[in-house]
Design an enzyme around this catalytic site. Sequence first.
Site, PDB file in Angstrom:
ATOM      1  N   GLN A 116       0.841  -1.201   0.000  1.00  0.00           N
ATOM      2  CA  GLN A 116       0.000   0.000   0.000  1.00  0.00           C
ATOM      3  C   GLN A 116       0.876   1.250   0.000  1.00  0.00           C
ATOM      4  O   GLN A 116       1.115   1.820  -1.048  1.00  0.00           O
ATOM      5  CB  GLN A 116      -0.976  -0.019   1.179  1.00  0.00           C
ATOM      6  N   MET A 265      29.849  -9.945  17.133  1.00  0.00           N
ATOM      7  CA  MET A 265      29.566 -10.953  16.112  1.00  0.00           C
ATOM      8  C   MET A 265      28.385 -10.481  15.250  1.00  0.00           C
ATOM      9  O   MET A 265      28.523 -10.198  14.086  1.00  0.00           O
ATOM     10  CB  MET A 265      29.207 -12.292  16.765  1.00  0.00           C
ATOM     11  N   SER A 353      24.888 -14.279  17.922  1.00  0.00           N
ATOM     12  CA  SER A 353      25.619 -15.513  18.241  1.00  0.00           C
ATOM     13  C   SER A 353      25.208 -16.077  19.597  1.00  0.00           C
ATOM     14  O   SER A 353      24.703 -15.366  20.459  1.00  0.00           O
ATOM     15  CB  SER A 353      27.117 -15.230  18.253  1.00  0.00           C
ATOM     16  N   GLU A1266     -11.181   5.331   7.429  1.00  0.00           N
ATOM     17  CA  GLU A1266     -11.169   5.278   8.895  1.00  0.00           C
ATOM     18  C   GLU A1266     -12.156   4.329   9.570  1.00  0.00           C
ATOM     19  O   GLU A1266     -11.840   3.753  10.603  1.00  0.00           O
ATOM     20  CB  GLU A1266     -11.427   6.691   9.453  1.00  0.00           C
TER      21      GLU A1266
END
Length: 1334
Positions: A116, A265, A353, A1266
């Site tokens: 959209q 990491m 990790s 709405e």
Amino acid sequence: MSTGKEKDMLCFFINGKKVREDHADPETMLLSFLREKLRLTGTKYGCGGGGCGACTVMVSRYQPATKTIIHYSANACLLPLCQLHGAAVTTVEGIGSTKTRIHPVQERIAKAHGSQCGFCTPGMVMSMYALLRNKPHPTMEDITQALAGNLCRCTGYRPIVDGCRTFCQEANCCQANGAGDCCLNGEGSTDESEHEKPQLFDKEEFLPLDPTQELIFPPELILMAETGNPETLTFCGERMRWVSPASLEELVQLKASNPKAPLVMGNTNIGPDIKFKGVLHPLIISPTRVMELFEVTQTPQGVWVGAGCSLSEVRSLLQKLVPQFPEEKTELFRALIQQLGNLGSQQIRNVASLGGNIMSAYPNSDLNPVLAAGNCKLSVISTGGRREVPLNPDFFVSFGKTILKPEEIVVSVFVPFSRKGEFVRAFRQAPRKESSFATVTTAMRVFFSEGSRVVRDVSIYYGGMGPTTVSATKTCAALVTRPWDDETLSRAYDVLLDELVLPPSAPGGKVEFRRSLTLSFLFKFNLEVLQKLREMNVVTDVLPEKMQIQPLPREIQPSLQEFQHVSKDQSVQDPVGRPIMHRSAISQATGEAVYCDDIPRTDGELFLVLVTSSRAHAKITGLDVSEALRLPGVVDVITAKDIPGKKVRTMFGYHEELLAESEVSCIGQMICAVVADTRAHAKRGAAAVKISYEDLPDPVFTIEEATEKSSFFEPRRVIRRGNVTEAFETVDQLYEGEIRMGGQEHFYMETQSMLVVPVGEETEFKVYVSTQWPTSTQDAIAETLDIPSNRVTCHVKRMGGAFGGKVTKTAVLASITSVAAWKTNRAVRCVLERGEDMLITGGRHPILAKYKVGFMNDGRIVAADIEYYTNAGNTVDESVLVVEKILLHMDNAYNIPNLQGRAAACRTNLPSNTAFRGFGVPQSIMVVENMVNDVAVVLGRPADQIREINMYKGPSVTHYKFEFSPENMLRCWEECKVKADYSARRRAVDQFNQQNRWKKRGMSIIPIKYGIAFAESFLNQAAALVHIYKDGSVLVTHGGTEMGQGIHTKMQQVASRELRIPPSKIYISETSTNTVPNTCPSAASFGTDANGMAVKNACQTLYQRLEPVRQKDPKGSWESWVNAAFFEKISLSATGFYRGPDLYMDWDKMEGQPYAYFTFGACCCEVELDCLTGDYRTVRTDIVVDIGRSVNPSVDIGQIEGAFMQGLGLYTLEELKFSPSGLLYTRGPSQYKIPAVCDVPLRFNVYLLSDSHNPHAIYSSKGIGEPVLFLGSSVFFAIKDAVAAARAESGLVGPFSLDSPATPERACLACASLFTQKIPASKPGSYKPWALNI
């Protein structure tokens, strides 16, 4: 040590092209490198913290050990550039574009209407693409997991899932094609008309997925990995050094000499700290190339897993091991697999990790309790050699700190096999089911002697119950050596309650809920253990079926979207009423669609960062910018003194300062702005500005404080019909209640963005801005700079979502940015970070409402008196209008003869709230529906009956004397009950609840009547400008802005019908103030109504002008007519105008016609609730909406689903938390949870009411943006229904209060199970809560 040399060359590939970077800065993330350095702007910035998935890319690496290539998705915003040496990165631009060929993933998401506003689409595409590279035939489970870390605020996810579903293995089944009547349902209807139901998309025309067409992995990188003699890499930036050692010895040396340097990491922990907390690490060690950290070794006792392995790798390793061993040996493995499935998102697990997760020692870590309860141990190394460290209660010392010495490095983690008679289980509860930090997480292990129920060993660990992972040692002692039975366990609950105590003001709040979860989890463990003991024939007594707990359902079912065919006599090339794809969906899916921040940088462009107040109510005593100006790259600091024109914006007679000068009235108020040559420099400059304050007494935060001090924005509004006081004396029963409703953050995926470019002469400015109301921004800038409006042109191409949040606040931000551009005479860009945006811009108004209702014993509501108080924040903004709309909708669908409403906007020291989709209506009707629910409970009758008795019927008049026909509203209601099979399912729910003690189902059906258009009549006008060029192509411009709602698509359809040419000849470029002046905001669900009429008017004018030409050459083509018209000097450009309806509201007389017409709907929802944790799943949703005759069913159904999901968030999930000093805690997706794929109703059906007409709008359509948002409340009422069933088990009947949002915390506590009843409540006033209740 080879760290002596200065810098190395970073070498990697992006989309098959080699990138060599000799100035790689360790602080640069891949996202900014892609967007700013390489101008690949398809990858979007959504949150900067790995929480939204908008920046998802695919990383591919070659593994020399196995000679394989791995592909994984990752968040570019957390991926340090320096980490990418030797990797190949694929972005959305690399997989397909409209210039070359589009990739099937891009095509299917676009054509299934899954894009959209389009801002989240590239991330969705890349998550799905990475999945398909690893698994060309995924299952639905794979798809939902791959998309779990990608947020979308527009679509409601259903179309995205449907588009991706077409890649499924099960794709041959008719269900996967979106046809609800499936051969599997056993209802194969032979009726011809059934099969001709129109579909939203036709999957037959999709390109097939051809894995041979993908980009190959660069052979050069394979060579580099195979032959490279690995050596240490060093990269130096402005403030940081990055070292990547090649061997374990070197890593140990580095860490010994730099014990404070973090090991990075996945950067999912250090990254957010640097970004959001401003932590600075002069040196970062990246051990990604140390092979020993990735080794996996099996022993007879268990398996050693390298600490560097990513969580995804650990999970797939364990999944491979489980089938190889007998079940009794893999208890711990299976508990870990379960927790790893819920931890973070796919993108996070792919890089984070195992060692990092353990060492960051987060108090609510999901893995640490499991590893500790399972007796895992770590192998650590330092210059002193290796040692093994058990994960036991002493391991976690304090917040983020473990027993390991700073120089020690975790090399691997030992995960032991379980033994016969040993059971391990893990549980977690989080604010959202997926990609969310846990509220409480736990692991429990028990070991029984052979053939006995006597406990030999037990260990229980909890996360989220203190500053570290905690062991329930005393509870374990109460269990060990005793038989596992009710007596032992009831003692254990009491010990646990005393052992794990949280102070009432504990960080994170939710204290009672967290304590109750510790008991619930132990109880769940108990049920599972009893079940196991039964299977082993150790225990013979049977656990009643009612007590068992199955997990909540999770499979997404195919759904229905029903709409009407266009009539048979409509011309084939007339697109009106057809489900046409969003006109820029393909560009959005390929990343080519240009948003504000994608506009290329101009020479000398500066970046602006705001400096905001850190006090809620204070005098500014000093503003020192000298240090900021000394920093590299900082050009200037803009303060209120620099504003040449008006320093305030005025609304309703109240002034809002653009930049605060002498006093601040909320945390997050803008004080000044720093402009610098780059985003990073501006950010550092802003951090260096020093502001001194003198606090003012008694800040006001809550609605109660405001009412006590009469702190309101005037006018307050009142509306009356009938006489409430008299009516109250004649009724059978009276009931008084109250309900609170929290606010809501807009969370548009694209944060506030703008670029102001001075043209250089005669004070002319070009402004590119993401706003719903370009004219208002133009006016604001002109007033601020004291120049005429004709010097300011605002351009809006598209917005990445807006929802009401890009109207007033955007104008203020653009005004400040324009002052910087005017002062420096350079282009200035301002793009807020997610945290700043959430802090500064405000959201939906929270409310507190009190009601008194009088009703008869037969269910008729005779009188109601409701008081609404909204928390408006520190400026008036649109709060008075919100209050008015609240009162105008307080009748909803009900004809209450005596009705009185009073509403006030409270002025508080919080950031000012503003317009938000629904504009007060979702708050207003929520109160009314809650009141109707209470009446039903008091009378002991089903709520839907009470609703029906009180509905408007026949020709009706609202409480403000507006006449309307409720016929279609009643049709929606009846059709919803039929489509949802309401009565049969209601009986099934009651039966389910009798058969289950700890799980309950609930159902509700809710109507809506929503007034469309602006009550302020002048806002309903619209204009358009249409040009026909000599080649026959047409350019349309109009006053509406595109924010994903598809207005441009619909305008293209209107022009196509009126000019009788195919849509392909019509283009809409942007909305700008120099083509269509004095426009109104795209809001109030009125954009298409107004602009459609204006475009129609312009096109009709042009079509009539061409009439003489057509008569001369009736067989000619459109192009020949246009060409002839030019030579005959006929004007080929026309403006169109639409006055709009003349609406008004007279508040003194309390009457008027504030709306053009009503949009009606009804929604039925069913949920399943876990009473022990408050977790729930929406099992099924059926929505019927009357939108007249839809101009574009796919766009309208998209609006309906998106609004419903936003409502589901508002009423069940989204919680804004403020500290006691008024600071917003929830400033990003990690703290503020919007609905994700896991929240979509498992069956999500939408039906457009057939044969409906609306004479008041274009082509008989209706506004739809709405209204449906409020229908999300049907999930709230279904939860409340399920909670009522749970309370009945505890002997509690009658009305009870449940505030919105009905989060797991509120639902669980409301269920009042025996565990929540054990928790002693803290006395309000005896402590300072962690968060305010606003």
